[in-house]
Scaffold this motif. Structure first.
Motif, mmCIF file in Angstrom:
data_model
loop_
_atom_site.group_PDB
_atom_site.id
_atom_site.type_symbol
_atom_site.label_atom_id
_atom_site.label_comp_id
_atom_site.label_asym_id
_atom_site.label_seq_id
_atom_site.Cartn_x
_atom_site.Cartn_y
_atom_site.Cartn_z
ATOM 1 N N ILE A 271 0.864 -1.205 0.000
ATOM 2 C CA ILE A 271 0.000 0.000 0.000
ATOM 3 C C ILE A 271 0.888 1.239 0.000
ATOM 4 N N GLU A 272 0.830 1.993 -1.057
ATOM 5 C CA GLU A 272 1.600 3.244 -1.147
ATOM 6 C C GLU A 272 0.876 4.392 -0.453
ATOM 7 N N SER A 273 -0.461 4.494 -0.631
ATOM 8 C CA SER A 273 -1.270 5.535 0.022
ATOM 9 C C SER A 273 -2.712 5.052 0.100
ATOM 10 N N TYR A 274 -3.495 5.746 0.899
ATOM 11 C CA TYR A 274 -4.912 5.375 1.050
ATOM 12 C C TYR A 274 -5.713 6.635 1.396
ATOM 13 N N ARG A 275 -7.021 6.528 1.255
ATOM 14 C CA ARG A 275 -7.921 7.616 1.585
ATOM 15 C C ARG A 275 -9.220 7.025 2.131
ATOM 16 N N VAL A 276 -9.706 7.585 3.229
ATOM 17 C CA VAL A 276 -10.927 7.096 3.869
ATOM 18 C C VAL A 276 -12.052 8.078 3.571
ATOM 19 N N GLU A 277 -13.200 7.555 3.116
ATOM 20 C CA GLU A 277 -14.364 8.377 2.801
ATOM 21 C C GLU A 277 -15.592 7.842 3.523
ATOM 22 N N SER A 278 -16.430 8.761 3.970
ATOM 23 C CA SER A 278 -17.698 8.390 4.615
ATOM 24 C C SER A 278 -18.810 8.499 3.594
ATOM 25 N N SER A 279 -19.613 7.466 3.507
ATOM 26 C CA SER A 279 -20.746 7.449 2.587
ATOM 27 C C SER A 279 -22.011 7.126 3.376
ATOM 28 N N PRO A 280 -22.662 8.164 3.945
ATOM 29 C CA PRO A 280 -23.874 7.904 4.730
ATOM 30 C C PRO A 280 -24.914 7.199 3.867
ATOM 31 N N PRO A 281 -25.776 6.428 4.488
ATOM 32 C CA PRO A 281 -25.934 6.386 5.952
ATOM 33 C C PRO A 281 -25.116 5.329 6.675
ATOM 34 N N SER A 282 -24.412 4.406 5.946
ATOM 35 C CA SER A 282 -23.822 3.295 6.698
ATOM 36 C C SER A 282 -22.519 2.752 6.126
ATOM 37 N N THR A 283 -21.940 3.353 5.072
ATOM 38 C CA THR A 283 -20.783 2.746 4.403
ATOM 39 C C THR A 283 -19.530 3.574 4.637
ATOM 40 N N LEU A 284 -18.429 2.904 4.961
ATOM 41 C CA LEU A 284 -17.115 3.520 5.088
ATOM 42 C C LEU A 284 -16.254 2.996 3.938
ATOM 43 N N ILE A 285 -15.812 3.892 3.059
ATOM 44 C CA ILE A 285 -15.048 3.529 1.872
ATOM 45 C C ILE A 285 -13.572 3.790 2.129
ATOM 46 N N VAL A 286 -12.715 2.792 1.830
ATOM 47 C CA VAL A 286 -11.257 2.917 1.952
ATOM 48 C C VAL A 286 -10.669 2.711 0.559
ATOM 49 N N ARG A 287 -10.080 3.763 -0.008
ATOM 50 C CA ARG A 287 -9.481 3.708 -1.342
ATOM 51 C C ARG A 287 -7.979 3.461 -1.198
ATOM 52 N N ILE A 288 -7.485 2.381 -1.820
ATOM 53 C CA ILE A 288 -6.100 1.953 -1.703
ATOM 54 C C ILE A 288 -5.346 2.261 -3.002
ATOM 55 N N VAL A 289 -4.131 2.794 -2.880
ATOM 56 C CA VAL A 289 -3.212 2.961 -4.017
ATOM 57 C C VAL A 289 -2.027 2.051 -3.755
ATOM 58 N N GLU A 290 -1.923 0.992 -4.552
ATOM 59 C CA GLU A 290 -0.832 0.041 -4.357
ATOM 60 C C GLU A 290 0.462 0.572 -4.975
ATOM 61 N N ARG A 291 1.583 0.039 -4.489
ATOM 62 C CA ARG A 291 2.885 0.405 -5.045
ATOM 63 C C ARG A 291 3.039 -0.191 -6.442
ATOM 64 N N THR A 292 3.669 0.564 -7.317
ATOM 65 C CA THR A 292 3.872 0.119 -8.700
ATOM 66 C C THR A 292 5.289 -0.404 -8.869
ATOM 67 N N PRO A 293 5.470 -1.651 -9.205
ATOM 68 C CA PRO A 293 6.835 -2.185 -9.410
ATOM 69 C C PRO A 293 7.443 -1.631 -10.693
ATOM 70 N N VAL A 294 8.718 -1.258 -10.605
ATOM 71 C CA VAL A 294 9.395 -0.701 -11.779
ATOM 72 C C VAL A 294 10.530 -1.608 -12.255
ATOM 73 N N GLY A 295 11.004 -2.510 -11.420
ATOM 74 C CA GLY A 295 12.097 -3.390 -11.831
ATOM 75 C C GLY A 295 12.384 -4.436 -10.770
ATOM 76 N N VAL A 296 13.385 -5.253 -11.122
ATOM 77 C CA VAL A 296 13.797 -6.328 -10.205
ATOM 78 C C VAL A 296 15.251 -6.128 -9.831
ATOM 79 N N VAL A 297 15.557 -6.589 -8.633
ATOM 80 C CA VAL A 297 16.927 -6.495 -8.134
ATOM 81 C C VAL A 297 17.387 -7.923 -7.839
ATOM 82 N N ALA A 298 18.562 -8.272 -8.382
ATOM 83 C CA ALA A 298 19.104 -9.628 -8.184
ATOM 84 C C ALA A 298 19.735 -9.733 -6.807
ATOM 85 N N THR A 299 19.402 -10.774 -6.091
ATOM 86 C CA THR A 299 19.965 -11.051 -4.767
ATOM 87 C C THR A 299 20.508 -12.492 -4.750
#
Length: 416
Positions: A271-299
């Motif tokens: 999870i890179e970032s998130y945002r919480v929103e209230s949607s009356p009368p009864s719903t709580l919305i959580v919007r997730i922004v996932e991390r975007t992979p750009v490459g691989v690192v050899a280990t």
């Protein structure tokens, strides 16, 4: 003092033959001296044979009649003086010339002056006193004046002194009536202002009322969290996140614990970032922004899928397809690693898919190789990624066999 010849001497009928006029009785209150009045000279009498006999008529000596004759501006003292003058004129028409002496004329003038003086003094002290003084002076003047003026000038002709209690009551009523009239005028001239004020009060009151009702309802179970909706997940499981956030169920929207939500979501590195929103009368919305992979690192253990910040998203034993290998050492220079990752994010998707490996030693010397060519590209920094990509494509079409292409400047490309 001699009278001019041929001028008849005015005489009252009550004086009798050769009698002297009676002087008015002295008033109890002395009045201040005033200038003497000058009696106008009488017109010469006409000869007896040419003068027609006049029928005496009874003059209307009431105050209303005098006021009507004079235009409504005659006061009590003026009216008395006019009545006395008419009475003397009536007496002079029936007397023979030469029968009145100089003493008679002086007495008549003195009586007239005293009546006028007392009338003016009474008028200065008040309307009721003026009326009574004028009547008293005329009654004490002479029998002829009393006979002519007395019936018309009486105490009933003038108003008596006002009752103090009645006057105070009338004054209070007048004051109340004036205040009532002023209030009516104020209301009449402020109708538009009061309408605008009423409209504003209604509007503001409505807004405040709605806000108050919404605030009260938001703290009741009517507006509480009964459902949690997680959106924007790809690699993460939305149901797992909803289960972790179940502690917020049943909580009124204003009382949702934001710190508790943050503590739960930071445990997921994707999870890179998130945002919480209230949607009356009864719903709580959580919007997730996932991390975007750009490459691989050899280990030593295999490969790590990382994003532009170097955060490990996933670990595998084999190299994931579709991602270039980042050769910059994260332990030696994190700036070089971040510069290479930033270049990968700034270039178009078509070019990123052709990059086989990318590395850098500083922020300004990022280089990468292509999977379909042996050409090495010197890219520079992450600025002007779209322009550099177009320049690189044009140079590769012009020189497909080139081993090295420099596009560090977006305006000029160098081959070789």
């Amino acid at each position: 003092m001699k009278r001019p010849s041929g001028v008849p001497t005015p005489r009252r009928p009550e004086d009798g033959a050769g009698g002297s006029p009676r002087r008015p009785a002295e008033d109890a209150t002395e009045t201040p001296a005033v200038p003497r009045l000058t009696r106008p000279a009488a017109k010469p009498a006409e000869p007896e044979e040419q003068r027609e006999p006049e029928t005496p008529r009874e003059a209307d000596t009431t105050p209303a009649a005098v006021n009507a004759d004079t235009g409504g501006g005659t006061t009590a003292s003026d009216w008395i003086a006019q009545a006395v003058a008419r009475a003397r004129q009536a007496g002079s028409t029936t007397s023979a010339p030469g029968e009145t002496t100089t003493e008679d004329l002086s007495a008549d003038l003195a009586a007239t002056e005293e009546i006028g003086t007392r009338s003016r003094s009474a008028a200065a002290s008040g309307p009721s006193t003026s009326s009574r003084s004028a009547v008293t002076g005329s009654a004490a003047g002479s029998a002829a004046d009393s006979a002519t003026v007395g019936p018309a000038v009486s105490e009933a002709a003038f108003s008596a002194q006002p009752d103090p209690e009645n006057a105070a009551r009338v004054a209070r009523e007048a004051k109340r009536e004036r205040k009532r009239f002023e209030r009516q005028e104020v209301r009449r001239f402020t109708v538009r202002t009061r309408r605008r004020r009423r409209a504003w009060l209604i509007a503001v009151g409505s807004v405040v009322g709605v806000a108050l009702i919404a605030t009260l309802l938001s703290y009741t179970p009517i507006l509480s969290v009964r459902k949690i909706d997680v959106r924007g997940t790809d690699r993460l499981s939305g149901s797992a996140l909803e289960h972790e956030l179940a502690s917020q169920l049943g909580t009124p929207f204003p009382l949702v614990d934001q710190s508790a939500i943050k503590a739960v979501l930071t445990e997921f590195p994707l999870i890179e970032s998130y945002r919480v929103e209230s949607s009356p009368p009864s719903t709580l919305i959580v919007r997730i922004v996932e991390r975007t992979p750009v490459g691989v690192v050899a280990t030593n253990a295999g490969y790590e899928l990382v994003d532009a910040a170097g955060v490990v998203i996933d670990r595998t034993g084999e190299r994931p397809a579709g991602y270039p290998e980042i050769t910059a050492d994260r332990t030696a220079s994190m700036d070089a690693f971040r510069a290479a990752a930033a270049v990968l994010r700034s270039m178009p998707e078509e070019l990123r898919a052709r990059v086989s490996s990318i590395g850098a030693t500083t922020r300004d010397d990022v280089t990468f190789g292509l999977t379909d060519s042996e050409t090495t590209v010197l890219w520079g920094d992450a600025a002007d990624g779209v322009i550099k990509a177009k320049l690189l494509e044009a140079l590769m079409k012009a020189q497909p066999e080139a081993k090295r292409i420099n596009v560090t400047s977006a305006e000029i490309g160098v081959v070789g």
